[in-house]
Design a protein around this motif. Sequence first.
Motif, PDB file in Angstrom:
ATOM      1  N   GLY A  30       0.785  -1.221   0.000  1.00 49.07           N
ATOM      2  CA  GLY A  30       0.000   0.000   0.000  1.00 49.07           C
ATOM      3  C   GLY A  30       0.818   1.272   0.000  1.00 49.07           C
ATOM      4  O   GLY A  30       0.261   2.353   0.214  1.00 49.07           O
ATOM      5  N   GLU A  31       2.108   1.188  -0.266  1.00 55.69           N
ATOM      6  CA  GLU A  31       2.970   2.367  -0.257  1.00 55.69           C
ATOM      7  C   GLU A  31       3.540   2.640  -1.645  1.00 55.69           C
ATOM      8  O   GLU A  31       3.553   1.762  -2.519  1.00 55.69           O
ATOM      9  CB  GLU A  31       4.121   2.201   0.740  1.00 55.69           C
ATOM     10  N   VAL A  32       4.036   3.858  -1.831  1.00 56.38           N
ATOM     11  CA  VAL A  32       4.674   4.246  -3.083  1.00 56.38           C
ATOM     12  C   VAL A  32       5.913   5.073  -2.782  1.00 56.38           C
ATOM     13  O   VAL A  32       6.042   5.676  -1.710  1.00 56.38           O
ATOM     14  CB  VAL A  32       3.732   5.084  -3.978  1.00 56.38           C
ATOM     15  N   GLN A  71       5.945  12.437  -8.593  1.00 53.80           N
ATOM     16  CA  GLN A  71       5.706  11.470  -9.668  1.00 53.80           C
ATOM     17  C   GLN A  71       6.019  10.080  -9.136  1.00 53.80           C
ATOM     18  O   GLN A  71       7.065   9.868  -8.501  1.00 53.80           O
ATOM     19  CB  GLN A  71       6.588  11.788 -10.871  1.00 53.80           C
ATOM     20  N   VAL A  72       5.104   9.147  -9.380  1.00 59.80           N
ATOM     21  CA  VAL A  72       5.273   7.796  -8.850  1.00 59.80           C
ATOM     22  C   VAL A  72       6.511   7.152  -9.487  1.00 59.80           C
ATOM     23  O   VAL A  72       6.619   7.047 -10.705  1.00 59.80           O
ATOM     24  CB  VAL A  72       4.030   6.935  -9.123  1.00 59.80           C
ATOM     25  N   ARG A  73       7.417   6.715  -8.626  1.00 61.31           N
ATOM     26  CA  ARG A  73       8.664   6.086  -9.061  1.00 61.31           C
ATOM     27  C   ARG A  73       8.610   4.569  -8.887  1.00 61.31           C
ATOM     28  O   ARG A  73       9.126   3.812  -9.707  1.00 61.31           O
ATOM     29  CB  ARG A  73       9.829   6.655  -8.252  1.00 61.31           C
ATOM     30  N   GLU A  74       7.952   4.130  -7.799  1.00 63.86           N
ATOM     31  CA  GLU A  74       7.911   2.702  -7.487  1.00 63.86           C
ATOM     32  C   GLU A  74       6.633   2.401  -6.720  1.00 63.86           C
ATOM     33  O   GLU A  74       6.195   3.196  -5.886  1.00 63.86           O
ATOM     34  CB  GLU A  74       9.149   2.336  -6.654  1.00 63.86           C
ATOM     35  N   LEU A  75       6.038   1.261  -6.997  1.00 63.96           N
ATOM     36  CA  LEU A  75       4.789   0.851  -6.360  1.00 63.96           C
ATOM     37  C   LEU A  75       5.030  -0.312  -5.408  1.00 63.96           C
ATOM     38  O   LEU A  75       5.758  -1.263  -5.735  1.00 63.96           O
ATOM     39  CB  LEU A  75       3.771   0.417  -7.409  1.00 63.96           C
ATOM     40  N   GLY A  76       4.383  -0.250  -4.239  1.00 63.47           N
ATOM     41  CA  GLY A  76       4.382  -1.391  -3.350  1.00 63.47           C
ATOM     42  C   GLY A  76       3.281  -2.365  -3.736  1.00 63.47           C
ATOM     43  O   GLY A  76       2.449  -2.093  -4.608  1.00 63.47           O
ATOM     44  N   ARG A 101      13.114  12.509  -2.899  1.00 64.19           N
ATOM     45  CA  ARG A 101      12.218  11.361  -2.923  1.00 64.19           C
ATOM     46  C   ARG A 101      11.616  11.141  -1.540  1.00 64.19           C
ATOM     47  O   ARG A 101      12.254  11.414  -0.527  1.00 64.19           O
ATOM     48  CB  ARG A 101      12.964  10.083  -3.353  1.00 64.19           C
ATOM     49  N   ILE A 102      10.398  10.607  -1.535  1.00 63.23           N
ATOM     50  CA  ILE A 102       9.756  10.236  -0.283  1.00 63.23           C
ATOM     51  C   ILE A 102       9.008   8.921  -0.472  1.00 63.23           C
ATOM     52  O   ILE A 102       8.621   8.565  -1.585  1.00 63.23           O
ATOM     53  CB  ILE A 102       8.762  11.311   0.220  1.00 63.23           C
ATOM     54  N   LYS A 103       8.825   8.231   0.632  1.00 67.30           N
ATOM     55  CA  LYS A 103       7.928   7.075   0.654  1.00 67.30           C
ATOM     56  C   LYS A 103       6.644   7.509   1.329  1.00 67.30           C
ATOM     57  O   LYS A 103       6.671   8.199   2.348  1.00 67.30           O
ATOM     58  CB  LYS A 103       8.557   5.907   1.412  1.00 67.30           C
ATOM     59  N   ALA A 104       5.506   7.096   0.761  1.00 72.41           N
ATOM     60  CA  ALA A 104       4.225   7.590   1.270  1.00 72.41           C
ATOM     61  C   ALA A 104       3.142   6.538   1.108  1.00 72.41           C
ATOM     62  O   ALA A 104       3.219   5.676   0.222  1.00 72.41           O
ATOM     63  CB  ALA A 104       3.825   8.850   0.515  1.00 72.41           C
ATOM     64  N   PRO A 105       2.124   6.589   1.958  1.00 70.74           N
ATOM     65  CA  PRO A 105       0.954   5.718   1.758  1.00 70.74           C
ATOM     66  C   PRO A 105       0.219   6.118   0.487  1.00 70.74           C
ATOM     67  O   PRO A 105       0.121   7.299   0.152  1.00 70.74           O
ATOM     68  CB  PRO A 105       0.106   5.962   3.006  1.00 70.74           C
ATOM     69  N   SER A 106      -0.313   5.134  -0.206  1.00 66.93           N
ATOM     70  CA  SER A 106      -1.013   5.408  -1.467  1.00 66.93           C
ATOM     71  C   SER A 106      -2.488   5.733  -1.258  1.00 66.93           C
ATOM     72  O   SER A 106      -3.154   6.187  -2.195  1.00 66.93           O
ATOM     73  CB  SER A 106      -0.898   4.205  -2.405  1.00 66.93           C
ATOM     74  N   VAL A 107      -2.992   5.506  -0.050  1.00 63.64           N
ATOM     75  CA  VAL A 107      -4.407   5.752   0.213  1.00 63.64           C
ATOM     76  C   VAL A 107      -4.728   7.221  -0.046  1.00 63.64           C
ATOM     77  O   VAL A 107      -4.063   8.118   0.476  1.00 63.64           O
ATOM     78  CB  VAL A 107      -4.764   5.390   1.668  1.00 63.64           C
ATOM     79  N   GLY A 108      -5.722   7.468  -0.863  1.00 63.49           N
ATOM     80  CA  GLY A 108      -6.133   8.827  -1.154  1.00 63.49           C
ATOM     81  C   GLY A 108      -5.414   9.470  -2.321  1.00 63.49           C
ATOM     82  O   GLY A 108      -5.839  10.517  -2.810  1.00 63.49           O
ATOM     83  N   LEU A 109      -4.308   8.864  -2.768  1.00 60.89           N
ATOM     84  CA  LEU A 109      -3.615   9.416  -3.923  1.00 60.89           C
ATOM     85  C   LEU A 109      -4.354   9.028  -5.194  1.00 60.89           C
ATOM     86  O   LEU A 109      -4.839   7.902  -5.326  1.00 60.89           O
ATOM     87  CB  LEU A 109      -2.180   8.889  -4.002  1.00 60.89           C
TER      88      LEU A 109
END
Length: 330
Positions: A30-32, A71-76, A101-109
């Motif tokens: 669930g992270e990106v 910009q999405v670089r990598e998907l969990g 770069r940051i790691k972030a939850p994808s919920v709501g994106l």
Amino acid sequence: MKAVQILGFGTDPDLLSIVDAPEPESPGEGEVILDILAAPINPSDLLNFQGRFGSKPPPLPCMAGGEAVGQVRELGTGVDHLRVGDRVLALFAGRGNWCQRIKAPSVGLRPLPANADVNQLAMMAVNPATAWHLLKGFVALEPGDWVLQNAGNSAVAHNVVKLARHMGMRTINIVRSQSQCASVLEAGADAVVVDGSDLADRVQTASGNTPIKLAFDAVAGQATAKLGRCLANGGTVVTYGLLSSPSCQIDAADLVFRNVALRGYWFTHWFETSTVEERNAVYDVIAGLIESGVIDVEVEATYPMSQVKAAVAHAALEGRKGKVILLPQL
């Protein structure tokens, strides 16, 4: 990777430092991972550097930066609503988006319009949303109504101008000097007045003596009272900034005898208390208005992150005609 850190509170850009920060770990379920493409330098960022933003200053040293577009670089695993290369808002990191770069939850994106200008997208999270709530959240306005605001050359004010025009309302914008009038009119303002002792009379003239029931205050201090004097009986002043003072002044006679109300708005409170669905409902509208060109805020300069001190000094200048944008990938 590179990131910007606040070493101490104050107005000196030398209190900022570019540091080597660890790369984000691989995204979990669930992270990106996002590449930060652009981040505006907002008044809230400048206040944060001074330790004046929020209920208390953050502990030092701390990472800098509020809103941004990434910009999405990598998907969990389990992230199936986004694709690598999608552009998304980067707000969840709080104050810390001035990094590569940051790691972030994808919920709501959700993906932003692919054809929209990246700098406009970088500015869409805070100022357009603030303008939207100022216009929609306090007084029931109708097409043809007048709205009054100070700091008329600010980014929030420009968004108010564009959204109000789109909704059929008209704006009177207060600026500090005659030299600021032209750019505010070019942004779509219906009227611009220079602050002064006879402000209320000139505001009445600008509106054709039409009663004004709503005013927006980014300045605080005595500026709040000046707005209150311009409003009709039962009008509302909404303070959303404190550019000149940590307190608001308003005439007791306006409060008691004319029922003028003073309210407050803070974007962070809305963002933290609203649901994902509520936030996205607002941002979907704003993204569409950016893509269609209704919202198009002037950008005065862009800077690579290596020149962050010059960028912050530029953003702090009075009389700017547009936003200053930081580009972390450069």
